[in-house]
Motif scaffolding. Structure first.
Motif, PDB file in Angstrom:
ATOM      1  N   SER A  46      87.786 -23.007  13.535  1.00  0.00           N
ATOM      2  CA  SER A  46      88.388 -21.989  14.405  1.00  0.00           C
ATOM      3  C   SER A  46      89.213 -22.654  15.495  1.00  0.00           C
ATOM      4  CB  SER A  46      87.333 -21.049  14.998  1.00  0.00           C
ATOM      5  OG  SER A  46      86.170 -21.749  15.336  1.00  0.00           O
ATOM      6  N   ASN A  97      93.157 -28.789  20.707  1.00  0.00           N
ATOM      7  CA  ASN A  97      92.625 -27.521  20.200  1.00  0.00           C
ATOM      8  C   ASN A  97      93.537 -26.821  19.204  1.00  0.00           C
ATOM      9  OD1 ASN A  97      90.251 -27.579  21.773  1.00  0.00           O
ATOM     10  ND2 ASN A  97      91.481 -27.032  23.560  1.00  0.00           N
ATOM     11  N   ARG A 141      96.022 -13.452  13.927  1.00  0.00           N
ATOM     12  CA  ARG A 141      95.026 -13.607  12.877  1.00  0.00           C
ATOM     13  C   ARG A 141      95.025 -12.480  11.856  1.00  0.00           C
ATOM     14  NH1 ARG A 141      89.031 -11.879  14.556  1.00  0.00           N
ATOM     15  NH2 ARG A 141      89.488 -10.293  16.117  1.00  0.00           N
ATOM     16  N   PHE A 175      93.185 -16.594  17.424  1.00  0.00           N
ATOM     17  CA  PHE A 175      93.894 -17.820  17.783  1.00  0.00           C
ATOM     18  C   PHE A 175      95.298 -17.468  18.245  1.00  0.00           C
ATOM     19  CE2 PHE A 175      96.489 -17.728  13.945  1.00  0.00           C
ATOM     20  CZ  PHE A 175      95.659 -17.194  12.967  1.00  0.00           C
ATOM     21  N   GLU A 184      92.046 -23.066  18.293  1.00  0.00           N
ATOM     22  CA  GLU A 184      92.491 -22.075  19.267  1.00  0.00           C
ATOM     23  C   GLU A 184      93.956 -21.734  19.089  1.00  0.00           C
ATOM     24  OE1 GLU A 184      89.267 -23.482  22.607  1.00  0.00           O
ATOM     25  OE2 GLU A 184      91.374 -23.377  23.186  1.00  0.00           O
ATOM     26  N   MET A 192      89.243 -21.117   7.769  1.00  0.00           N
ATOM     27  CA  MET A 192      89.248 -20.255   8.945  1.00  0.00           C
ATOM     28  C   MET A 192      88.691 -18.878   8.606  1.00  0.00           C
ATOM     29  SD  MET A 192      92.791 -21.421  10.764  1.00  0.00           S
ATOM     30  CE  MET A 192      92.758 -20.173  12.034  1.00  0.00           C
ATOM     31  N   ASN A 193      89.000 -18.376   7.410  1.00  0.00           N
ATOM     32  CA  ASN A 193      88.462 -17.078   7.014  1.00  0.00           C
ATOM     33  C   ASN A 193      86.952 -17.137   6.870  1.00  0.00           C
ATOM     34  OD1 ASN A 193      91.066 -16.199   6.969  1.00  0.00           O
ATOM     35  ND2 ASN A 193      91.123 -15.679   4.799  1.00  0.00           N
ATOM     36  N   LYS A 218      87.036 -12.344   8.432  1.00  0.00           N
ATOM     37  CA  LYS A 218      88.284 -12.507   9.193  1.00  0.00           C
ATOM     38  C   LYS A 218      88.158 -13.734  10.093  1.00  0.00           C
ATOM     39  CE  LYS A 218      88.939  -8.442   7.440  1.00  0.00           C
ATOM     40  NZ  LYS A 218      89.687  -8.277   6.197  1.00  0.00           N
ATOM     41  N   PRO A 219      89.270 -14.416  10.328  1.00  0.00           N
ATOM     42  CA  PRO A 219      89.208 -15.607  11.184  1.00  0.00           C
ATOM     43  C   PRO A 219      89.000 -15.231  12.649  1.00  0.00           C
ATOM     44  CG  PRO A 219      91.478 -15.142  10.575  1.00  0.00           C
ATOM     45  CD  PRO A 219      90.631 -14.146   9.830  1.00  0.00           C
ATOM     46  N   ALA A 220      88.508 -16.185  13.433  1.00  0.00           N
ATOM     47  CA  ALA A 220      88.382 -15.994  14.879  1.00  0.00           C
ATOM     48  C   ALA A 220      89.782 -15.925  15.489  1.00  0.00           C
ATOM     49  CB  ALA A 220      87.598 -17.164  15.484  1.00  0.00           C
ATOM     50  N   ARG A 235      85.221 -18.998   8.709  1.00  0.00           N
ATOM     51  CA  ARG A 235      84.800 -19.419  10.049  1.00  0.00           C
ATOM     52  C   ARG A 235      84.162 -20.804  10.047  1.00  0.00           C
ATOM     53  NH1 ARG A 235      84.629 -14.797  14.508  1.00  0.00           N
ATOM     54  NH2 ARG A 235      86.081 -13.395  13.462  1.00  0.00           N
TER      55      ARG A 235
END
Lengths: 284, 167
Positions: free
Chosen positions: A47, A27, B24, A6, A49, A41-42, A2-4, A44
Motif C-alpha cells: 500500500s 513512500n 484507487r 493513494f 502512499e 495492492m488489490n 480494493k486497494p488502500a 493489500r
C-alpha cells in the motif's frame, strides 16, 4: 479487494519521475503495467502512499539495436518484446521463455522492466536475463549507472534500484543471443510462475562448451546463476555423464524450500532434472 | 485522508465520457458503477480469472489491474460493444448455439479474449484457441464448449467476410 487510498502523479519524463520519487520520502512506487504491483495492492499486500505513473514517458518505449546490444526501454510491454523482430531473430531463448509467461491480457500491459524491478523469485525472466548477461540501466538524481543482471536481483522482491531511482533500460549483448541455449520450466499450469526453471547459454566449439551460464528461478532466494554448476561445465564436452553430474550438483547446493503446492524434495529433484534437460537443449 | 481526484476523458464503446475519479478507483468499478456498464464482471480482482477483460487501445487488458485515472485519453471497448439483441456479434451467436456458457460469469471476459484472438488470427487451430484463451477461467463449462464456440465463431466470421450473412 480494493486497494488502500493513494495519491497519483503521472510523470512526463524520467527526470519528472525521479523528482516525484525523491519528494515522496520513500513512500512512492512506480507503476508501469500494473500487472504485479496492481495485484499486490488489490490484495493489500502493498500500500504505497503514492503511485508515479510512467506510462506516458515515450523515451522508455523504444526497443532496438544500437551498437552491439539490444536496448529495451523500461516501458516496453511484454507482448512487444516477445513479438519484436529483434527478439525473434536474435534472442530465441527470450522468445521461447515468453511462451511460459502469463497470458495475452497480462502481456499486453505488463512490461519487461516492471517484471525485473518487481523481482518475483518465481519469475522466469530474471533468470533468462542473467543467462543472457543483460545489463540494467538505472537513472537517479546523480545520473545514470549500469548494473549487470547478476548483481541486480539482490533479494526476494528486491533489486539494486534505490527508492529514488528508476530502471530506464535493459541492454542485452547481441553476442549472447548467438550462443546455444536451453530453457526448462515446471509450473502448475502453463503461464503460471515457475516453481523451478532453468535458463542456460553456452558457446559450443570443437565439442566443448565455453562461457557457460546457468540461471535458476523458483528458488528460496532471488533467481541467480549457479557459479559451481557453470564451473563444472566450463571448457568441457557436455556428455550425458557430465550433465547428470551438473544436475546432481544443482540439486545439492541450490537454496530451495517447500510450500503448500510443491515440496522441497520435489524442487530439489526438479533442479536436477531440469538442469539436465536444459543442457540437453543447449547442446543439440 | 483528502486524496486529490483527477479528471479523465475516455472513449468508452465509441462515446466520450468525462469524470472525476479517485486514484484507487479501478477501471472495472468505473465501468460498472460510474457508467452502469455491468457487462464487465469482477471475479478475482488480482488479474488471474479474466472475467474483467476489456479492450484498451485495441488490446485486451485486465480492467481490475488498471486504474480509471490511467485511461485518460484512451479508447475502451467492453463486451457491450460486441452487438445488440437485434444484431448479435458472431461470437455471441456461436456461444449461444454451441452452449459456450452456463452461469455466464466468465463469459464477457471470454468474448473479449476471443475477439482479440480472431482479430489477430482469423483461422486459429484448436491448440491456438486453447493457448490464447488460457488466461480466462471458467468454473461451469469445463471449457470444451467454449473452445467449440470460438471455433464456430471463426467459421461464421469467415463466411461473413466471404459475403454470406451469419445466421
Amino acid at each position: 479487494m480494493k486497494p488502500a487510498p493513494f495519491e497519483y502523479s503521472k510523470a512526463g519524463s524520467v527526470a519528472d519521475a525521479i523528482a516525484l520519487l525523491q519528494g515522496s520520502d520513500g513512500n512512492a512506487k512506480i507503476i508501469a503495467g500494473g500487472q504485479s504491483l496492481g495485484a499486490m495492492m488489490n490484495l493489500r499486500m502493498a500500500s504505497p502512499e503514492m503511485l508515479v505513473d510512467i506510462n506516458g514517458i515515450d523515451e522508455l518505449k523504444q526497443i532496438g539495436i544500437s551498437g552491439d546490444h539490444l536496448h529495451i526501454g523500461a516501458m516496453v510491454r511484454h507482448v512487444d518484446v516477445a513479438e519484436s523482430a529483434h527478439v525473434n531473430e536474435s534472442f530465441k531463448l527470450l522468445r521461447y521463455a515468453y511462451t511460459f509467461v502469463a497470458h495475452a491480457s497480462v502481456r499486453n500491459r505488463g512490461t519487461l522492466g516492471g517484471n525485473v524491478c518487481h523481482a518475483d523469485p518465481a519469475s522466469e525472466l530474471p533468470a533468462v536475463l542473467q543467462a543472457l548477461e543483460a545489463k540494467m540501466k538505472i537513472a537517479g538524481a546523480g545520473g545514470e549507472r549500469v548494473v549487470p543482471a547478476s548483481e541486480f536481483f539482490v533479494g526476494i522482491f528486491e533489486t539494486a534500484v534505490e527508492p529514488d531511482e528508476m530502471l530506464i533500460e535493459i541492454q542485452i549483448p547481441l553476442a549472447t543471443g548467438k550462443k546455444n541455449w536451453g530453457f526448462c520450466e515446471a509450473s502448475i499450469r502453463l503461464g503460471d510462475f515457475a516453481y523451478l526453471a532453468v535458463a542456460t547459454t553456452c558457446d559450443l566449439a570443437g565439442g566443448k562448451a565455453s562461457n557457460v551460464r546457468v540461471a535458476y528461478a523458483g528458488l528460496a532466494d532471488p533467481s541467480m546463476r549457479c557459479g559451481e554448476v557453470e564451473a563444472l561445465l566450463e571448457g568441457k564436452e557436455l556428455s550425458d555423464e557430465l550433465c547428470d553430474e551438473a544436475g546432481k550438483l544443482a540439486a545439492k547446493i541450490l537454496p530451495v524450500s517447500g510450500d503448500l503446492q510443491v515440496s522441497e524434495e520435489h524442487r530439489k529433484d526438479l533442479a536436477r532434472s531440469l538442469t539436465v534437460r536444459a543442457l540437453a537443449m543447449a547442446r543439440s | 485522508m483528502d486524496i486529490k481526484k483527477h479528471k479523465i476523458t475516455v472513449e468508452v464503446n465509441g462515446k466520450k465520457v468525462t469524470a472525476e475519479v479517485e486514484p484507487r478507483l479501478m477501471l472495472s468499478d468505473f465501468l460498472r458503477q460510474n457508467l452502469g456498464l455491468t457487462g464487465t464482471h469482477v471475479g478475482c480482482e488480482h488479474g488471474v480469472c479474466g472475467a474483467c477483460n476489456v479492450m484498451l487501445d485495441g488490446r485486451s487488458a485486465r480492467s481490475c489491474l488498471t486504474y480509471a485515472v490511467q485511461v485518460d485519453g484512451a479508447r475502451i471497448e467492453t463486451v457491450e460493444s460486441l452487438g445488440t439483441i437485434d444484431k448479435l456479434h458472431p461470437l455471441q451467436v456461436a456461444f449461444w448455439e454451441k452452449h459456450g456458457l452456463q452461469c455466464g460469469y466468465c463469459t464477457p471476459g471470454m468474448l473479449i479474449s476471443a475477439k482479440e484472438l480472431l482479430e489477430k488470427n482469423p483461422k486459429p487451430t484448436r491448440e491456438e484457441i486453447i493457448d490464447h484463451m488460457s488466461g480466462n477461467l471458467c468454473r461451469c463449462t469445463g471449457y470444451q464448449n467454449i473452445i467449440d464456440s470460438i471455433a464456430y465463431a471463426a467459421e461464421l466470421m469467415a463466411a461473413e467476410r466471404a459475403g454470406q450473412p451469419a445466421e
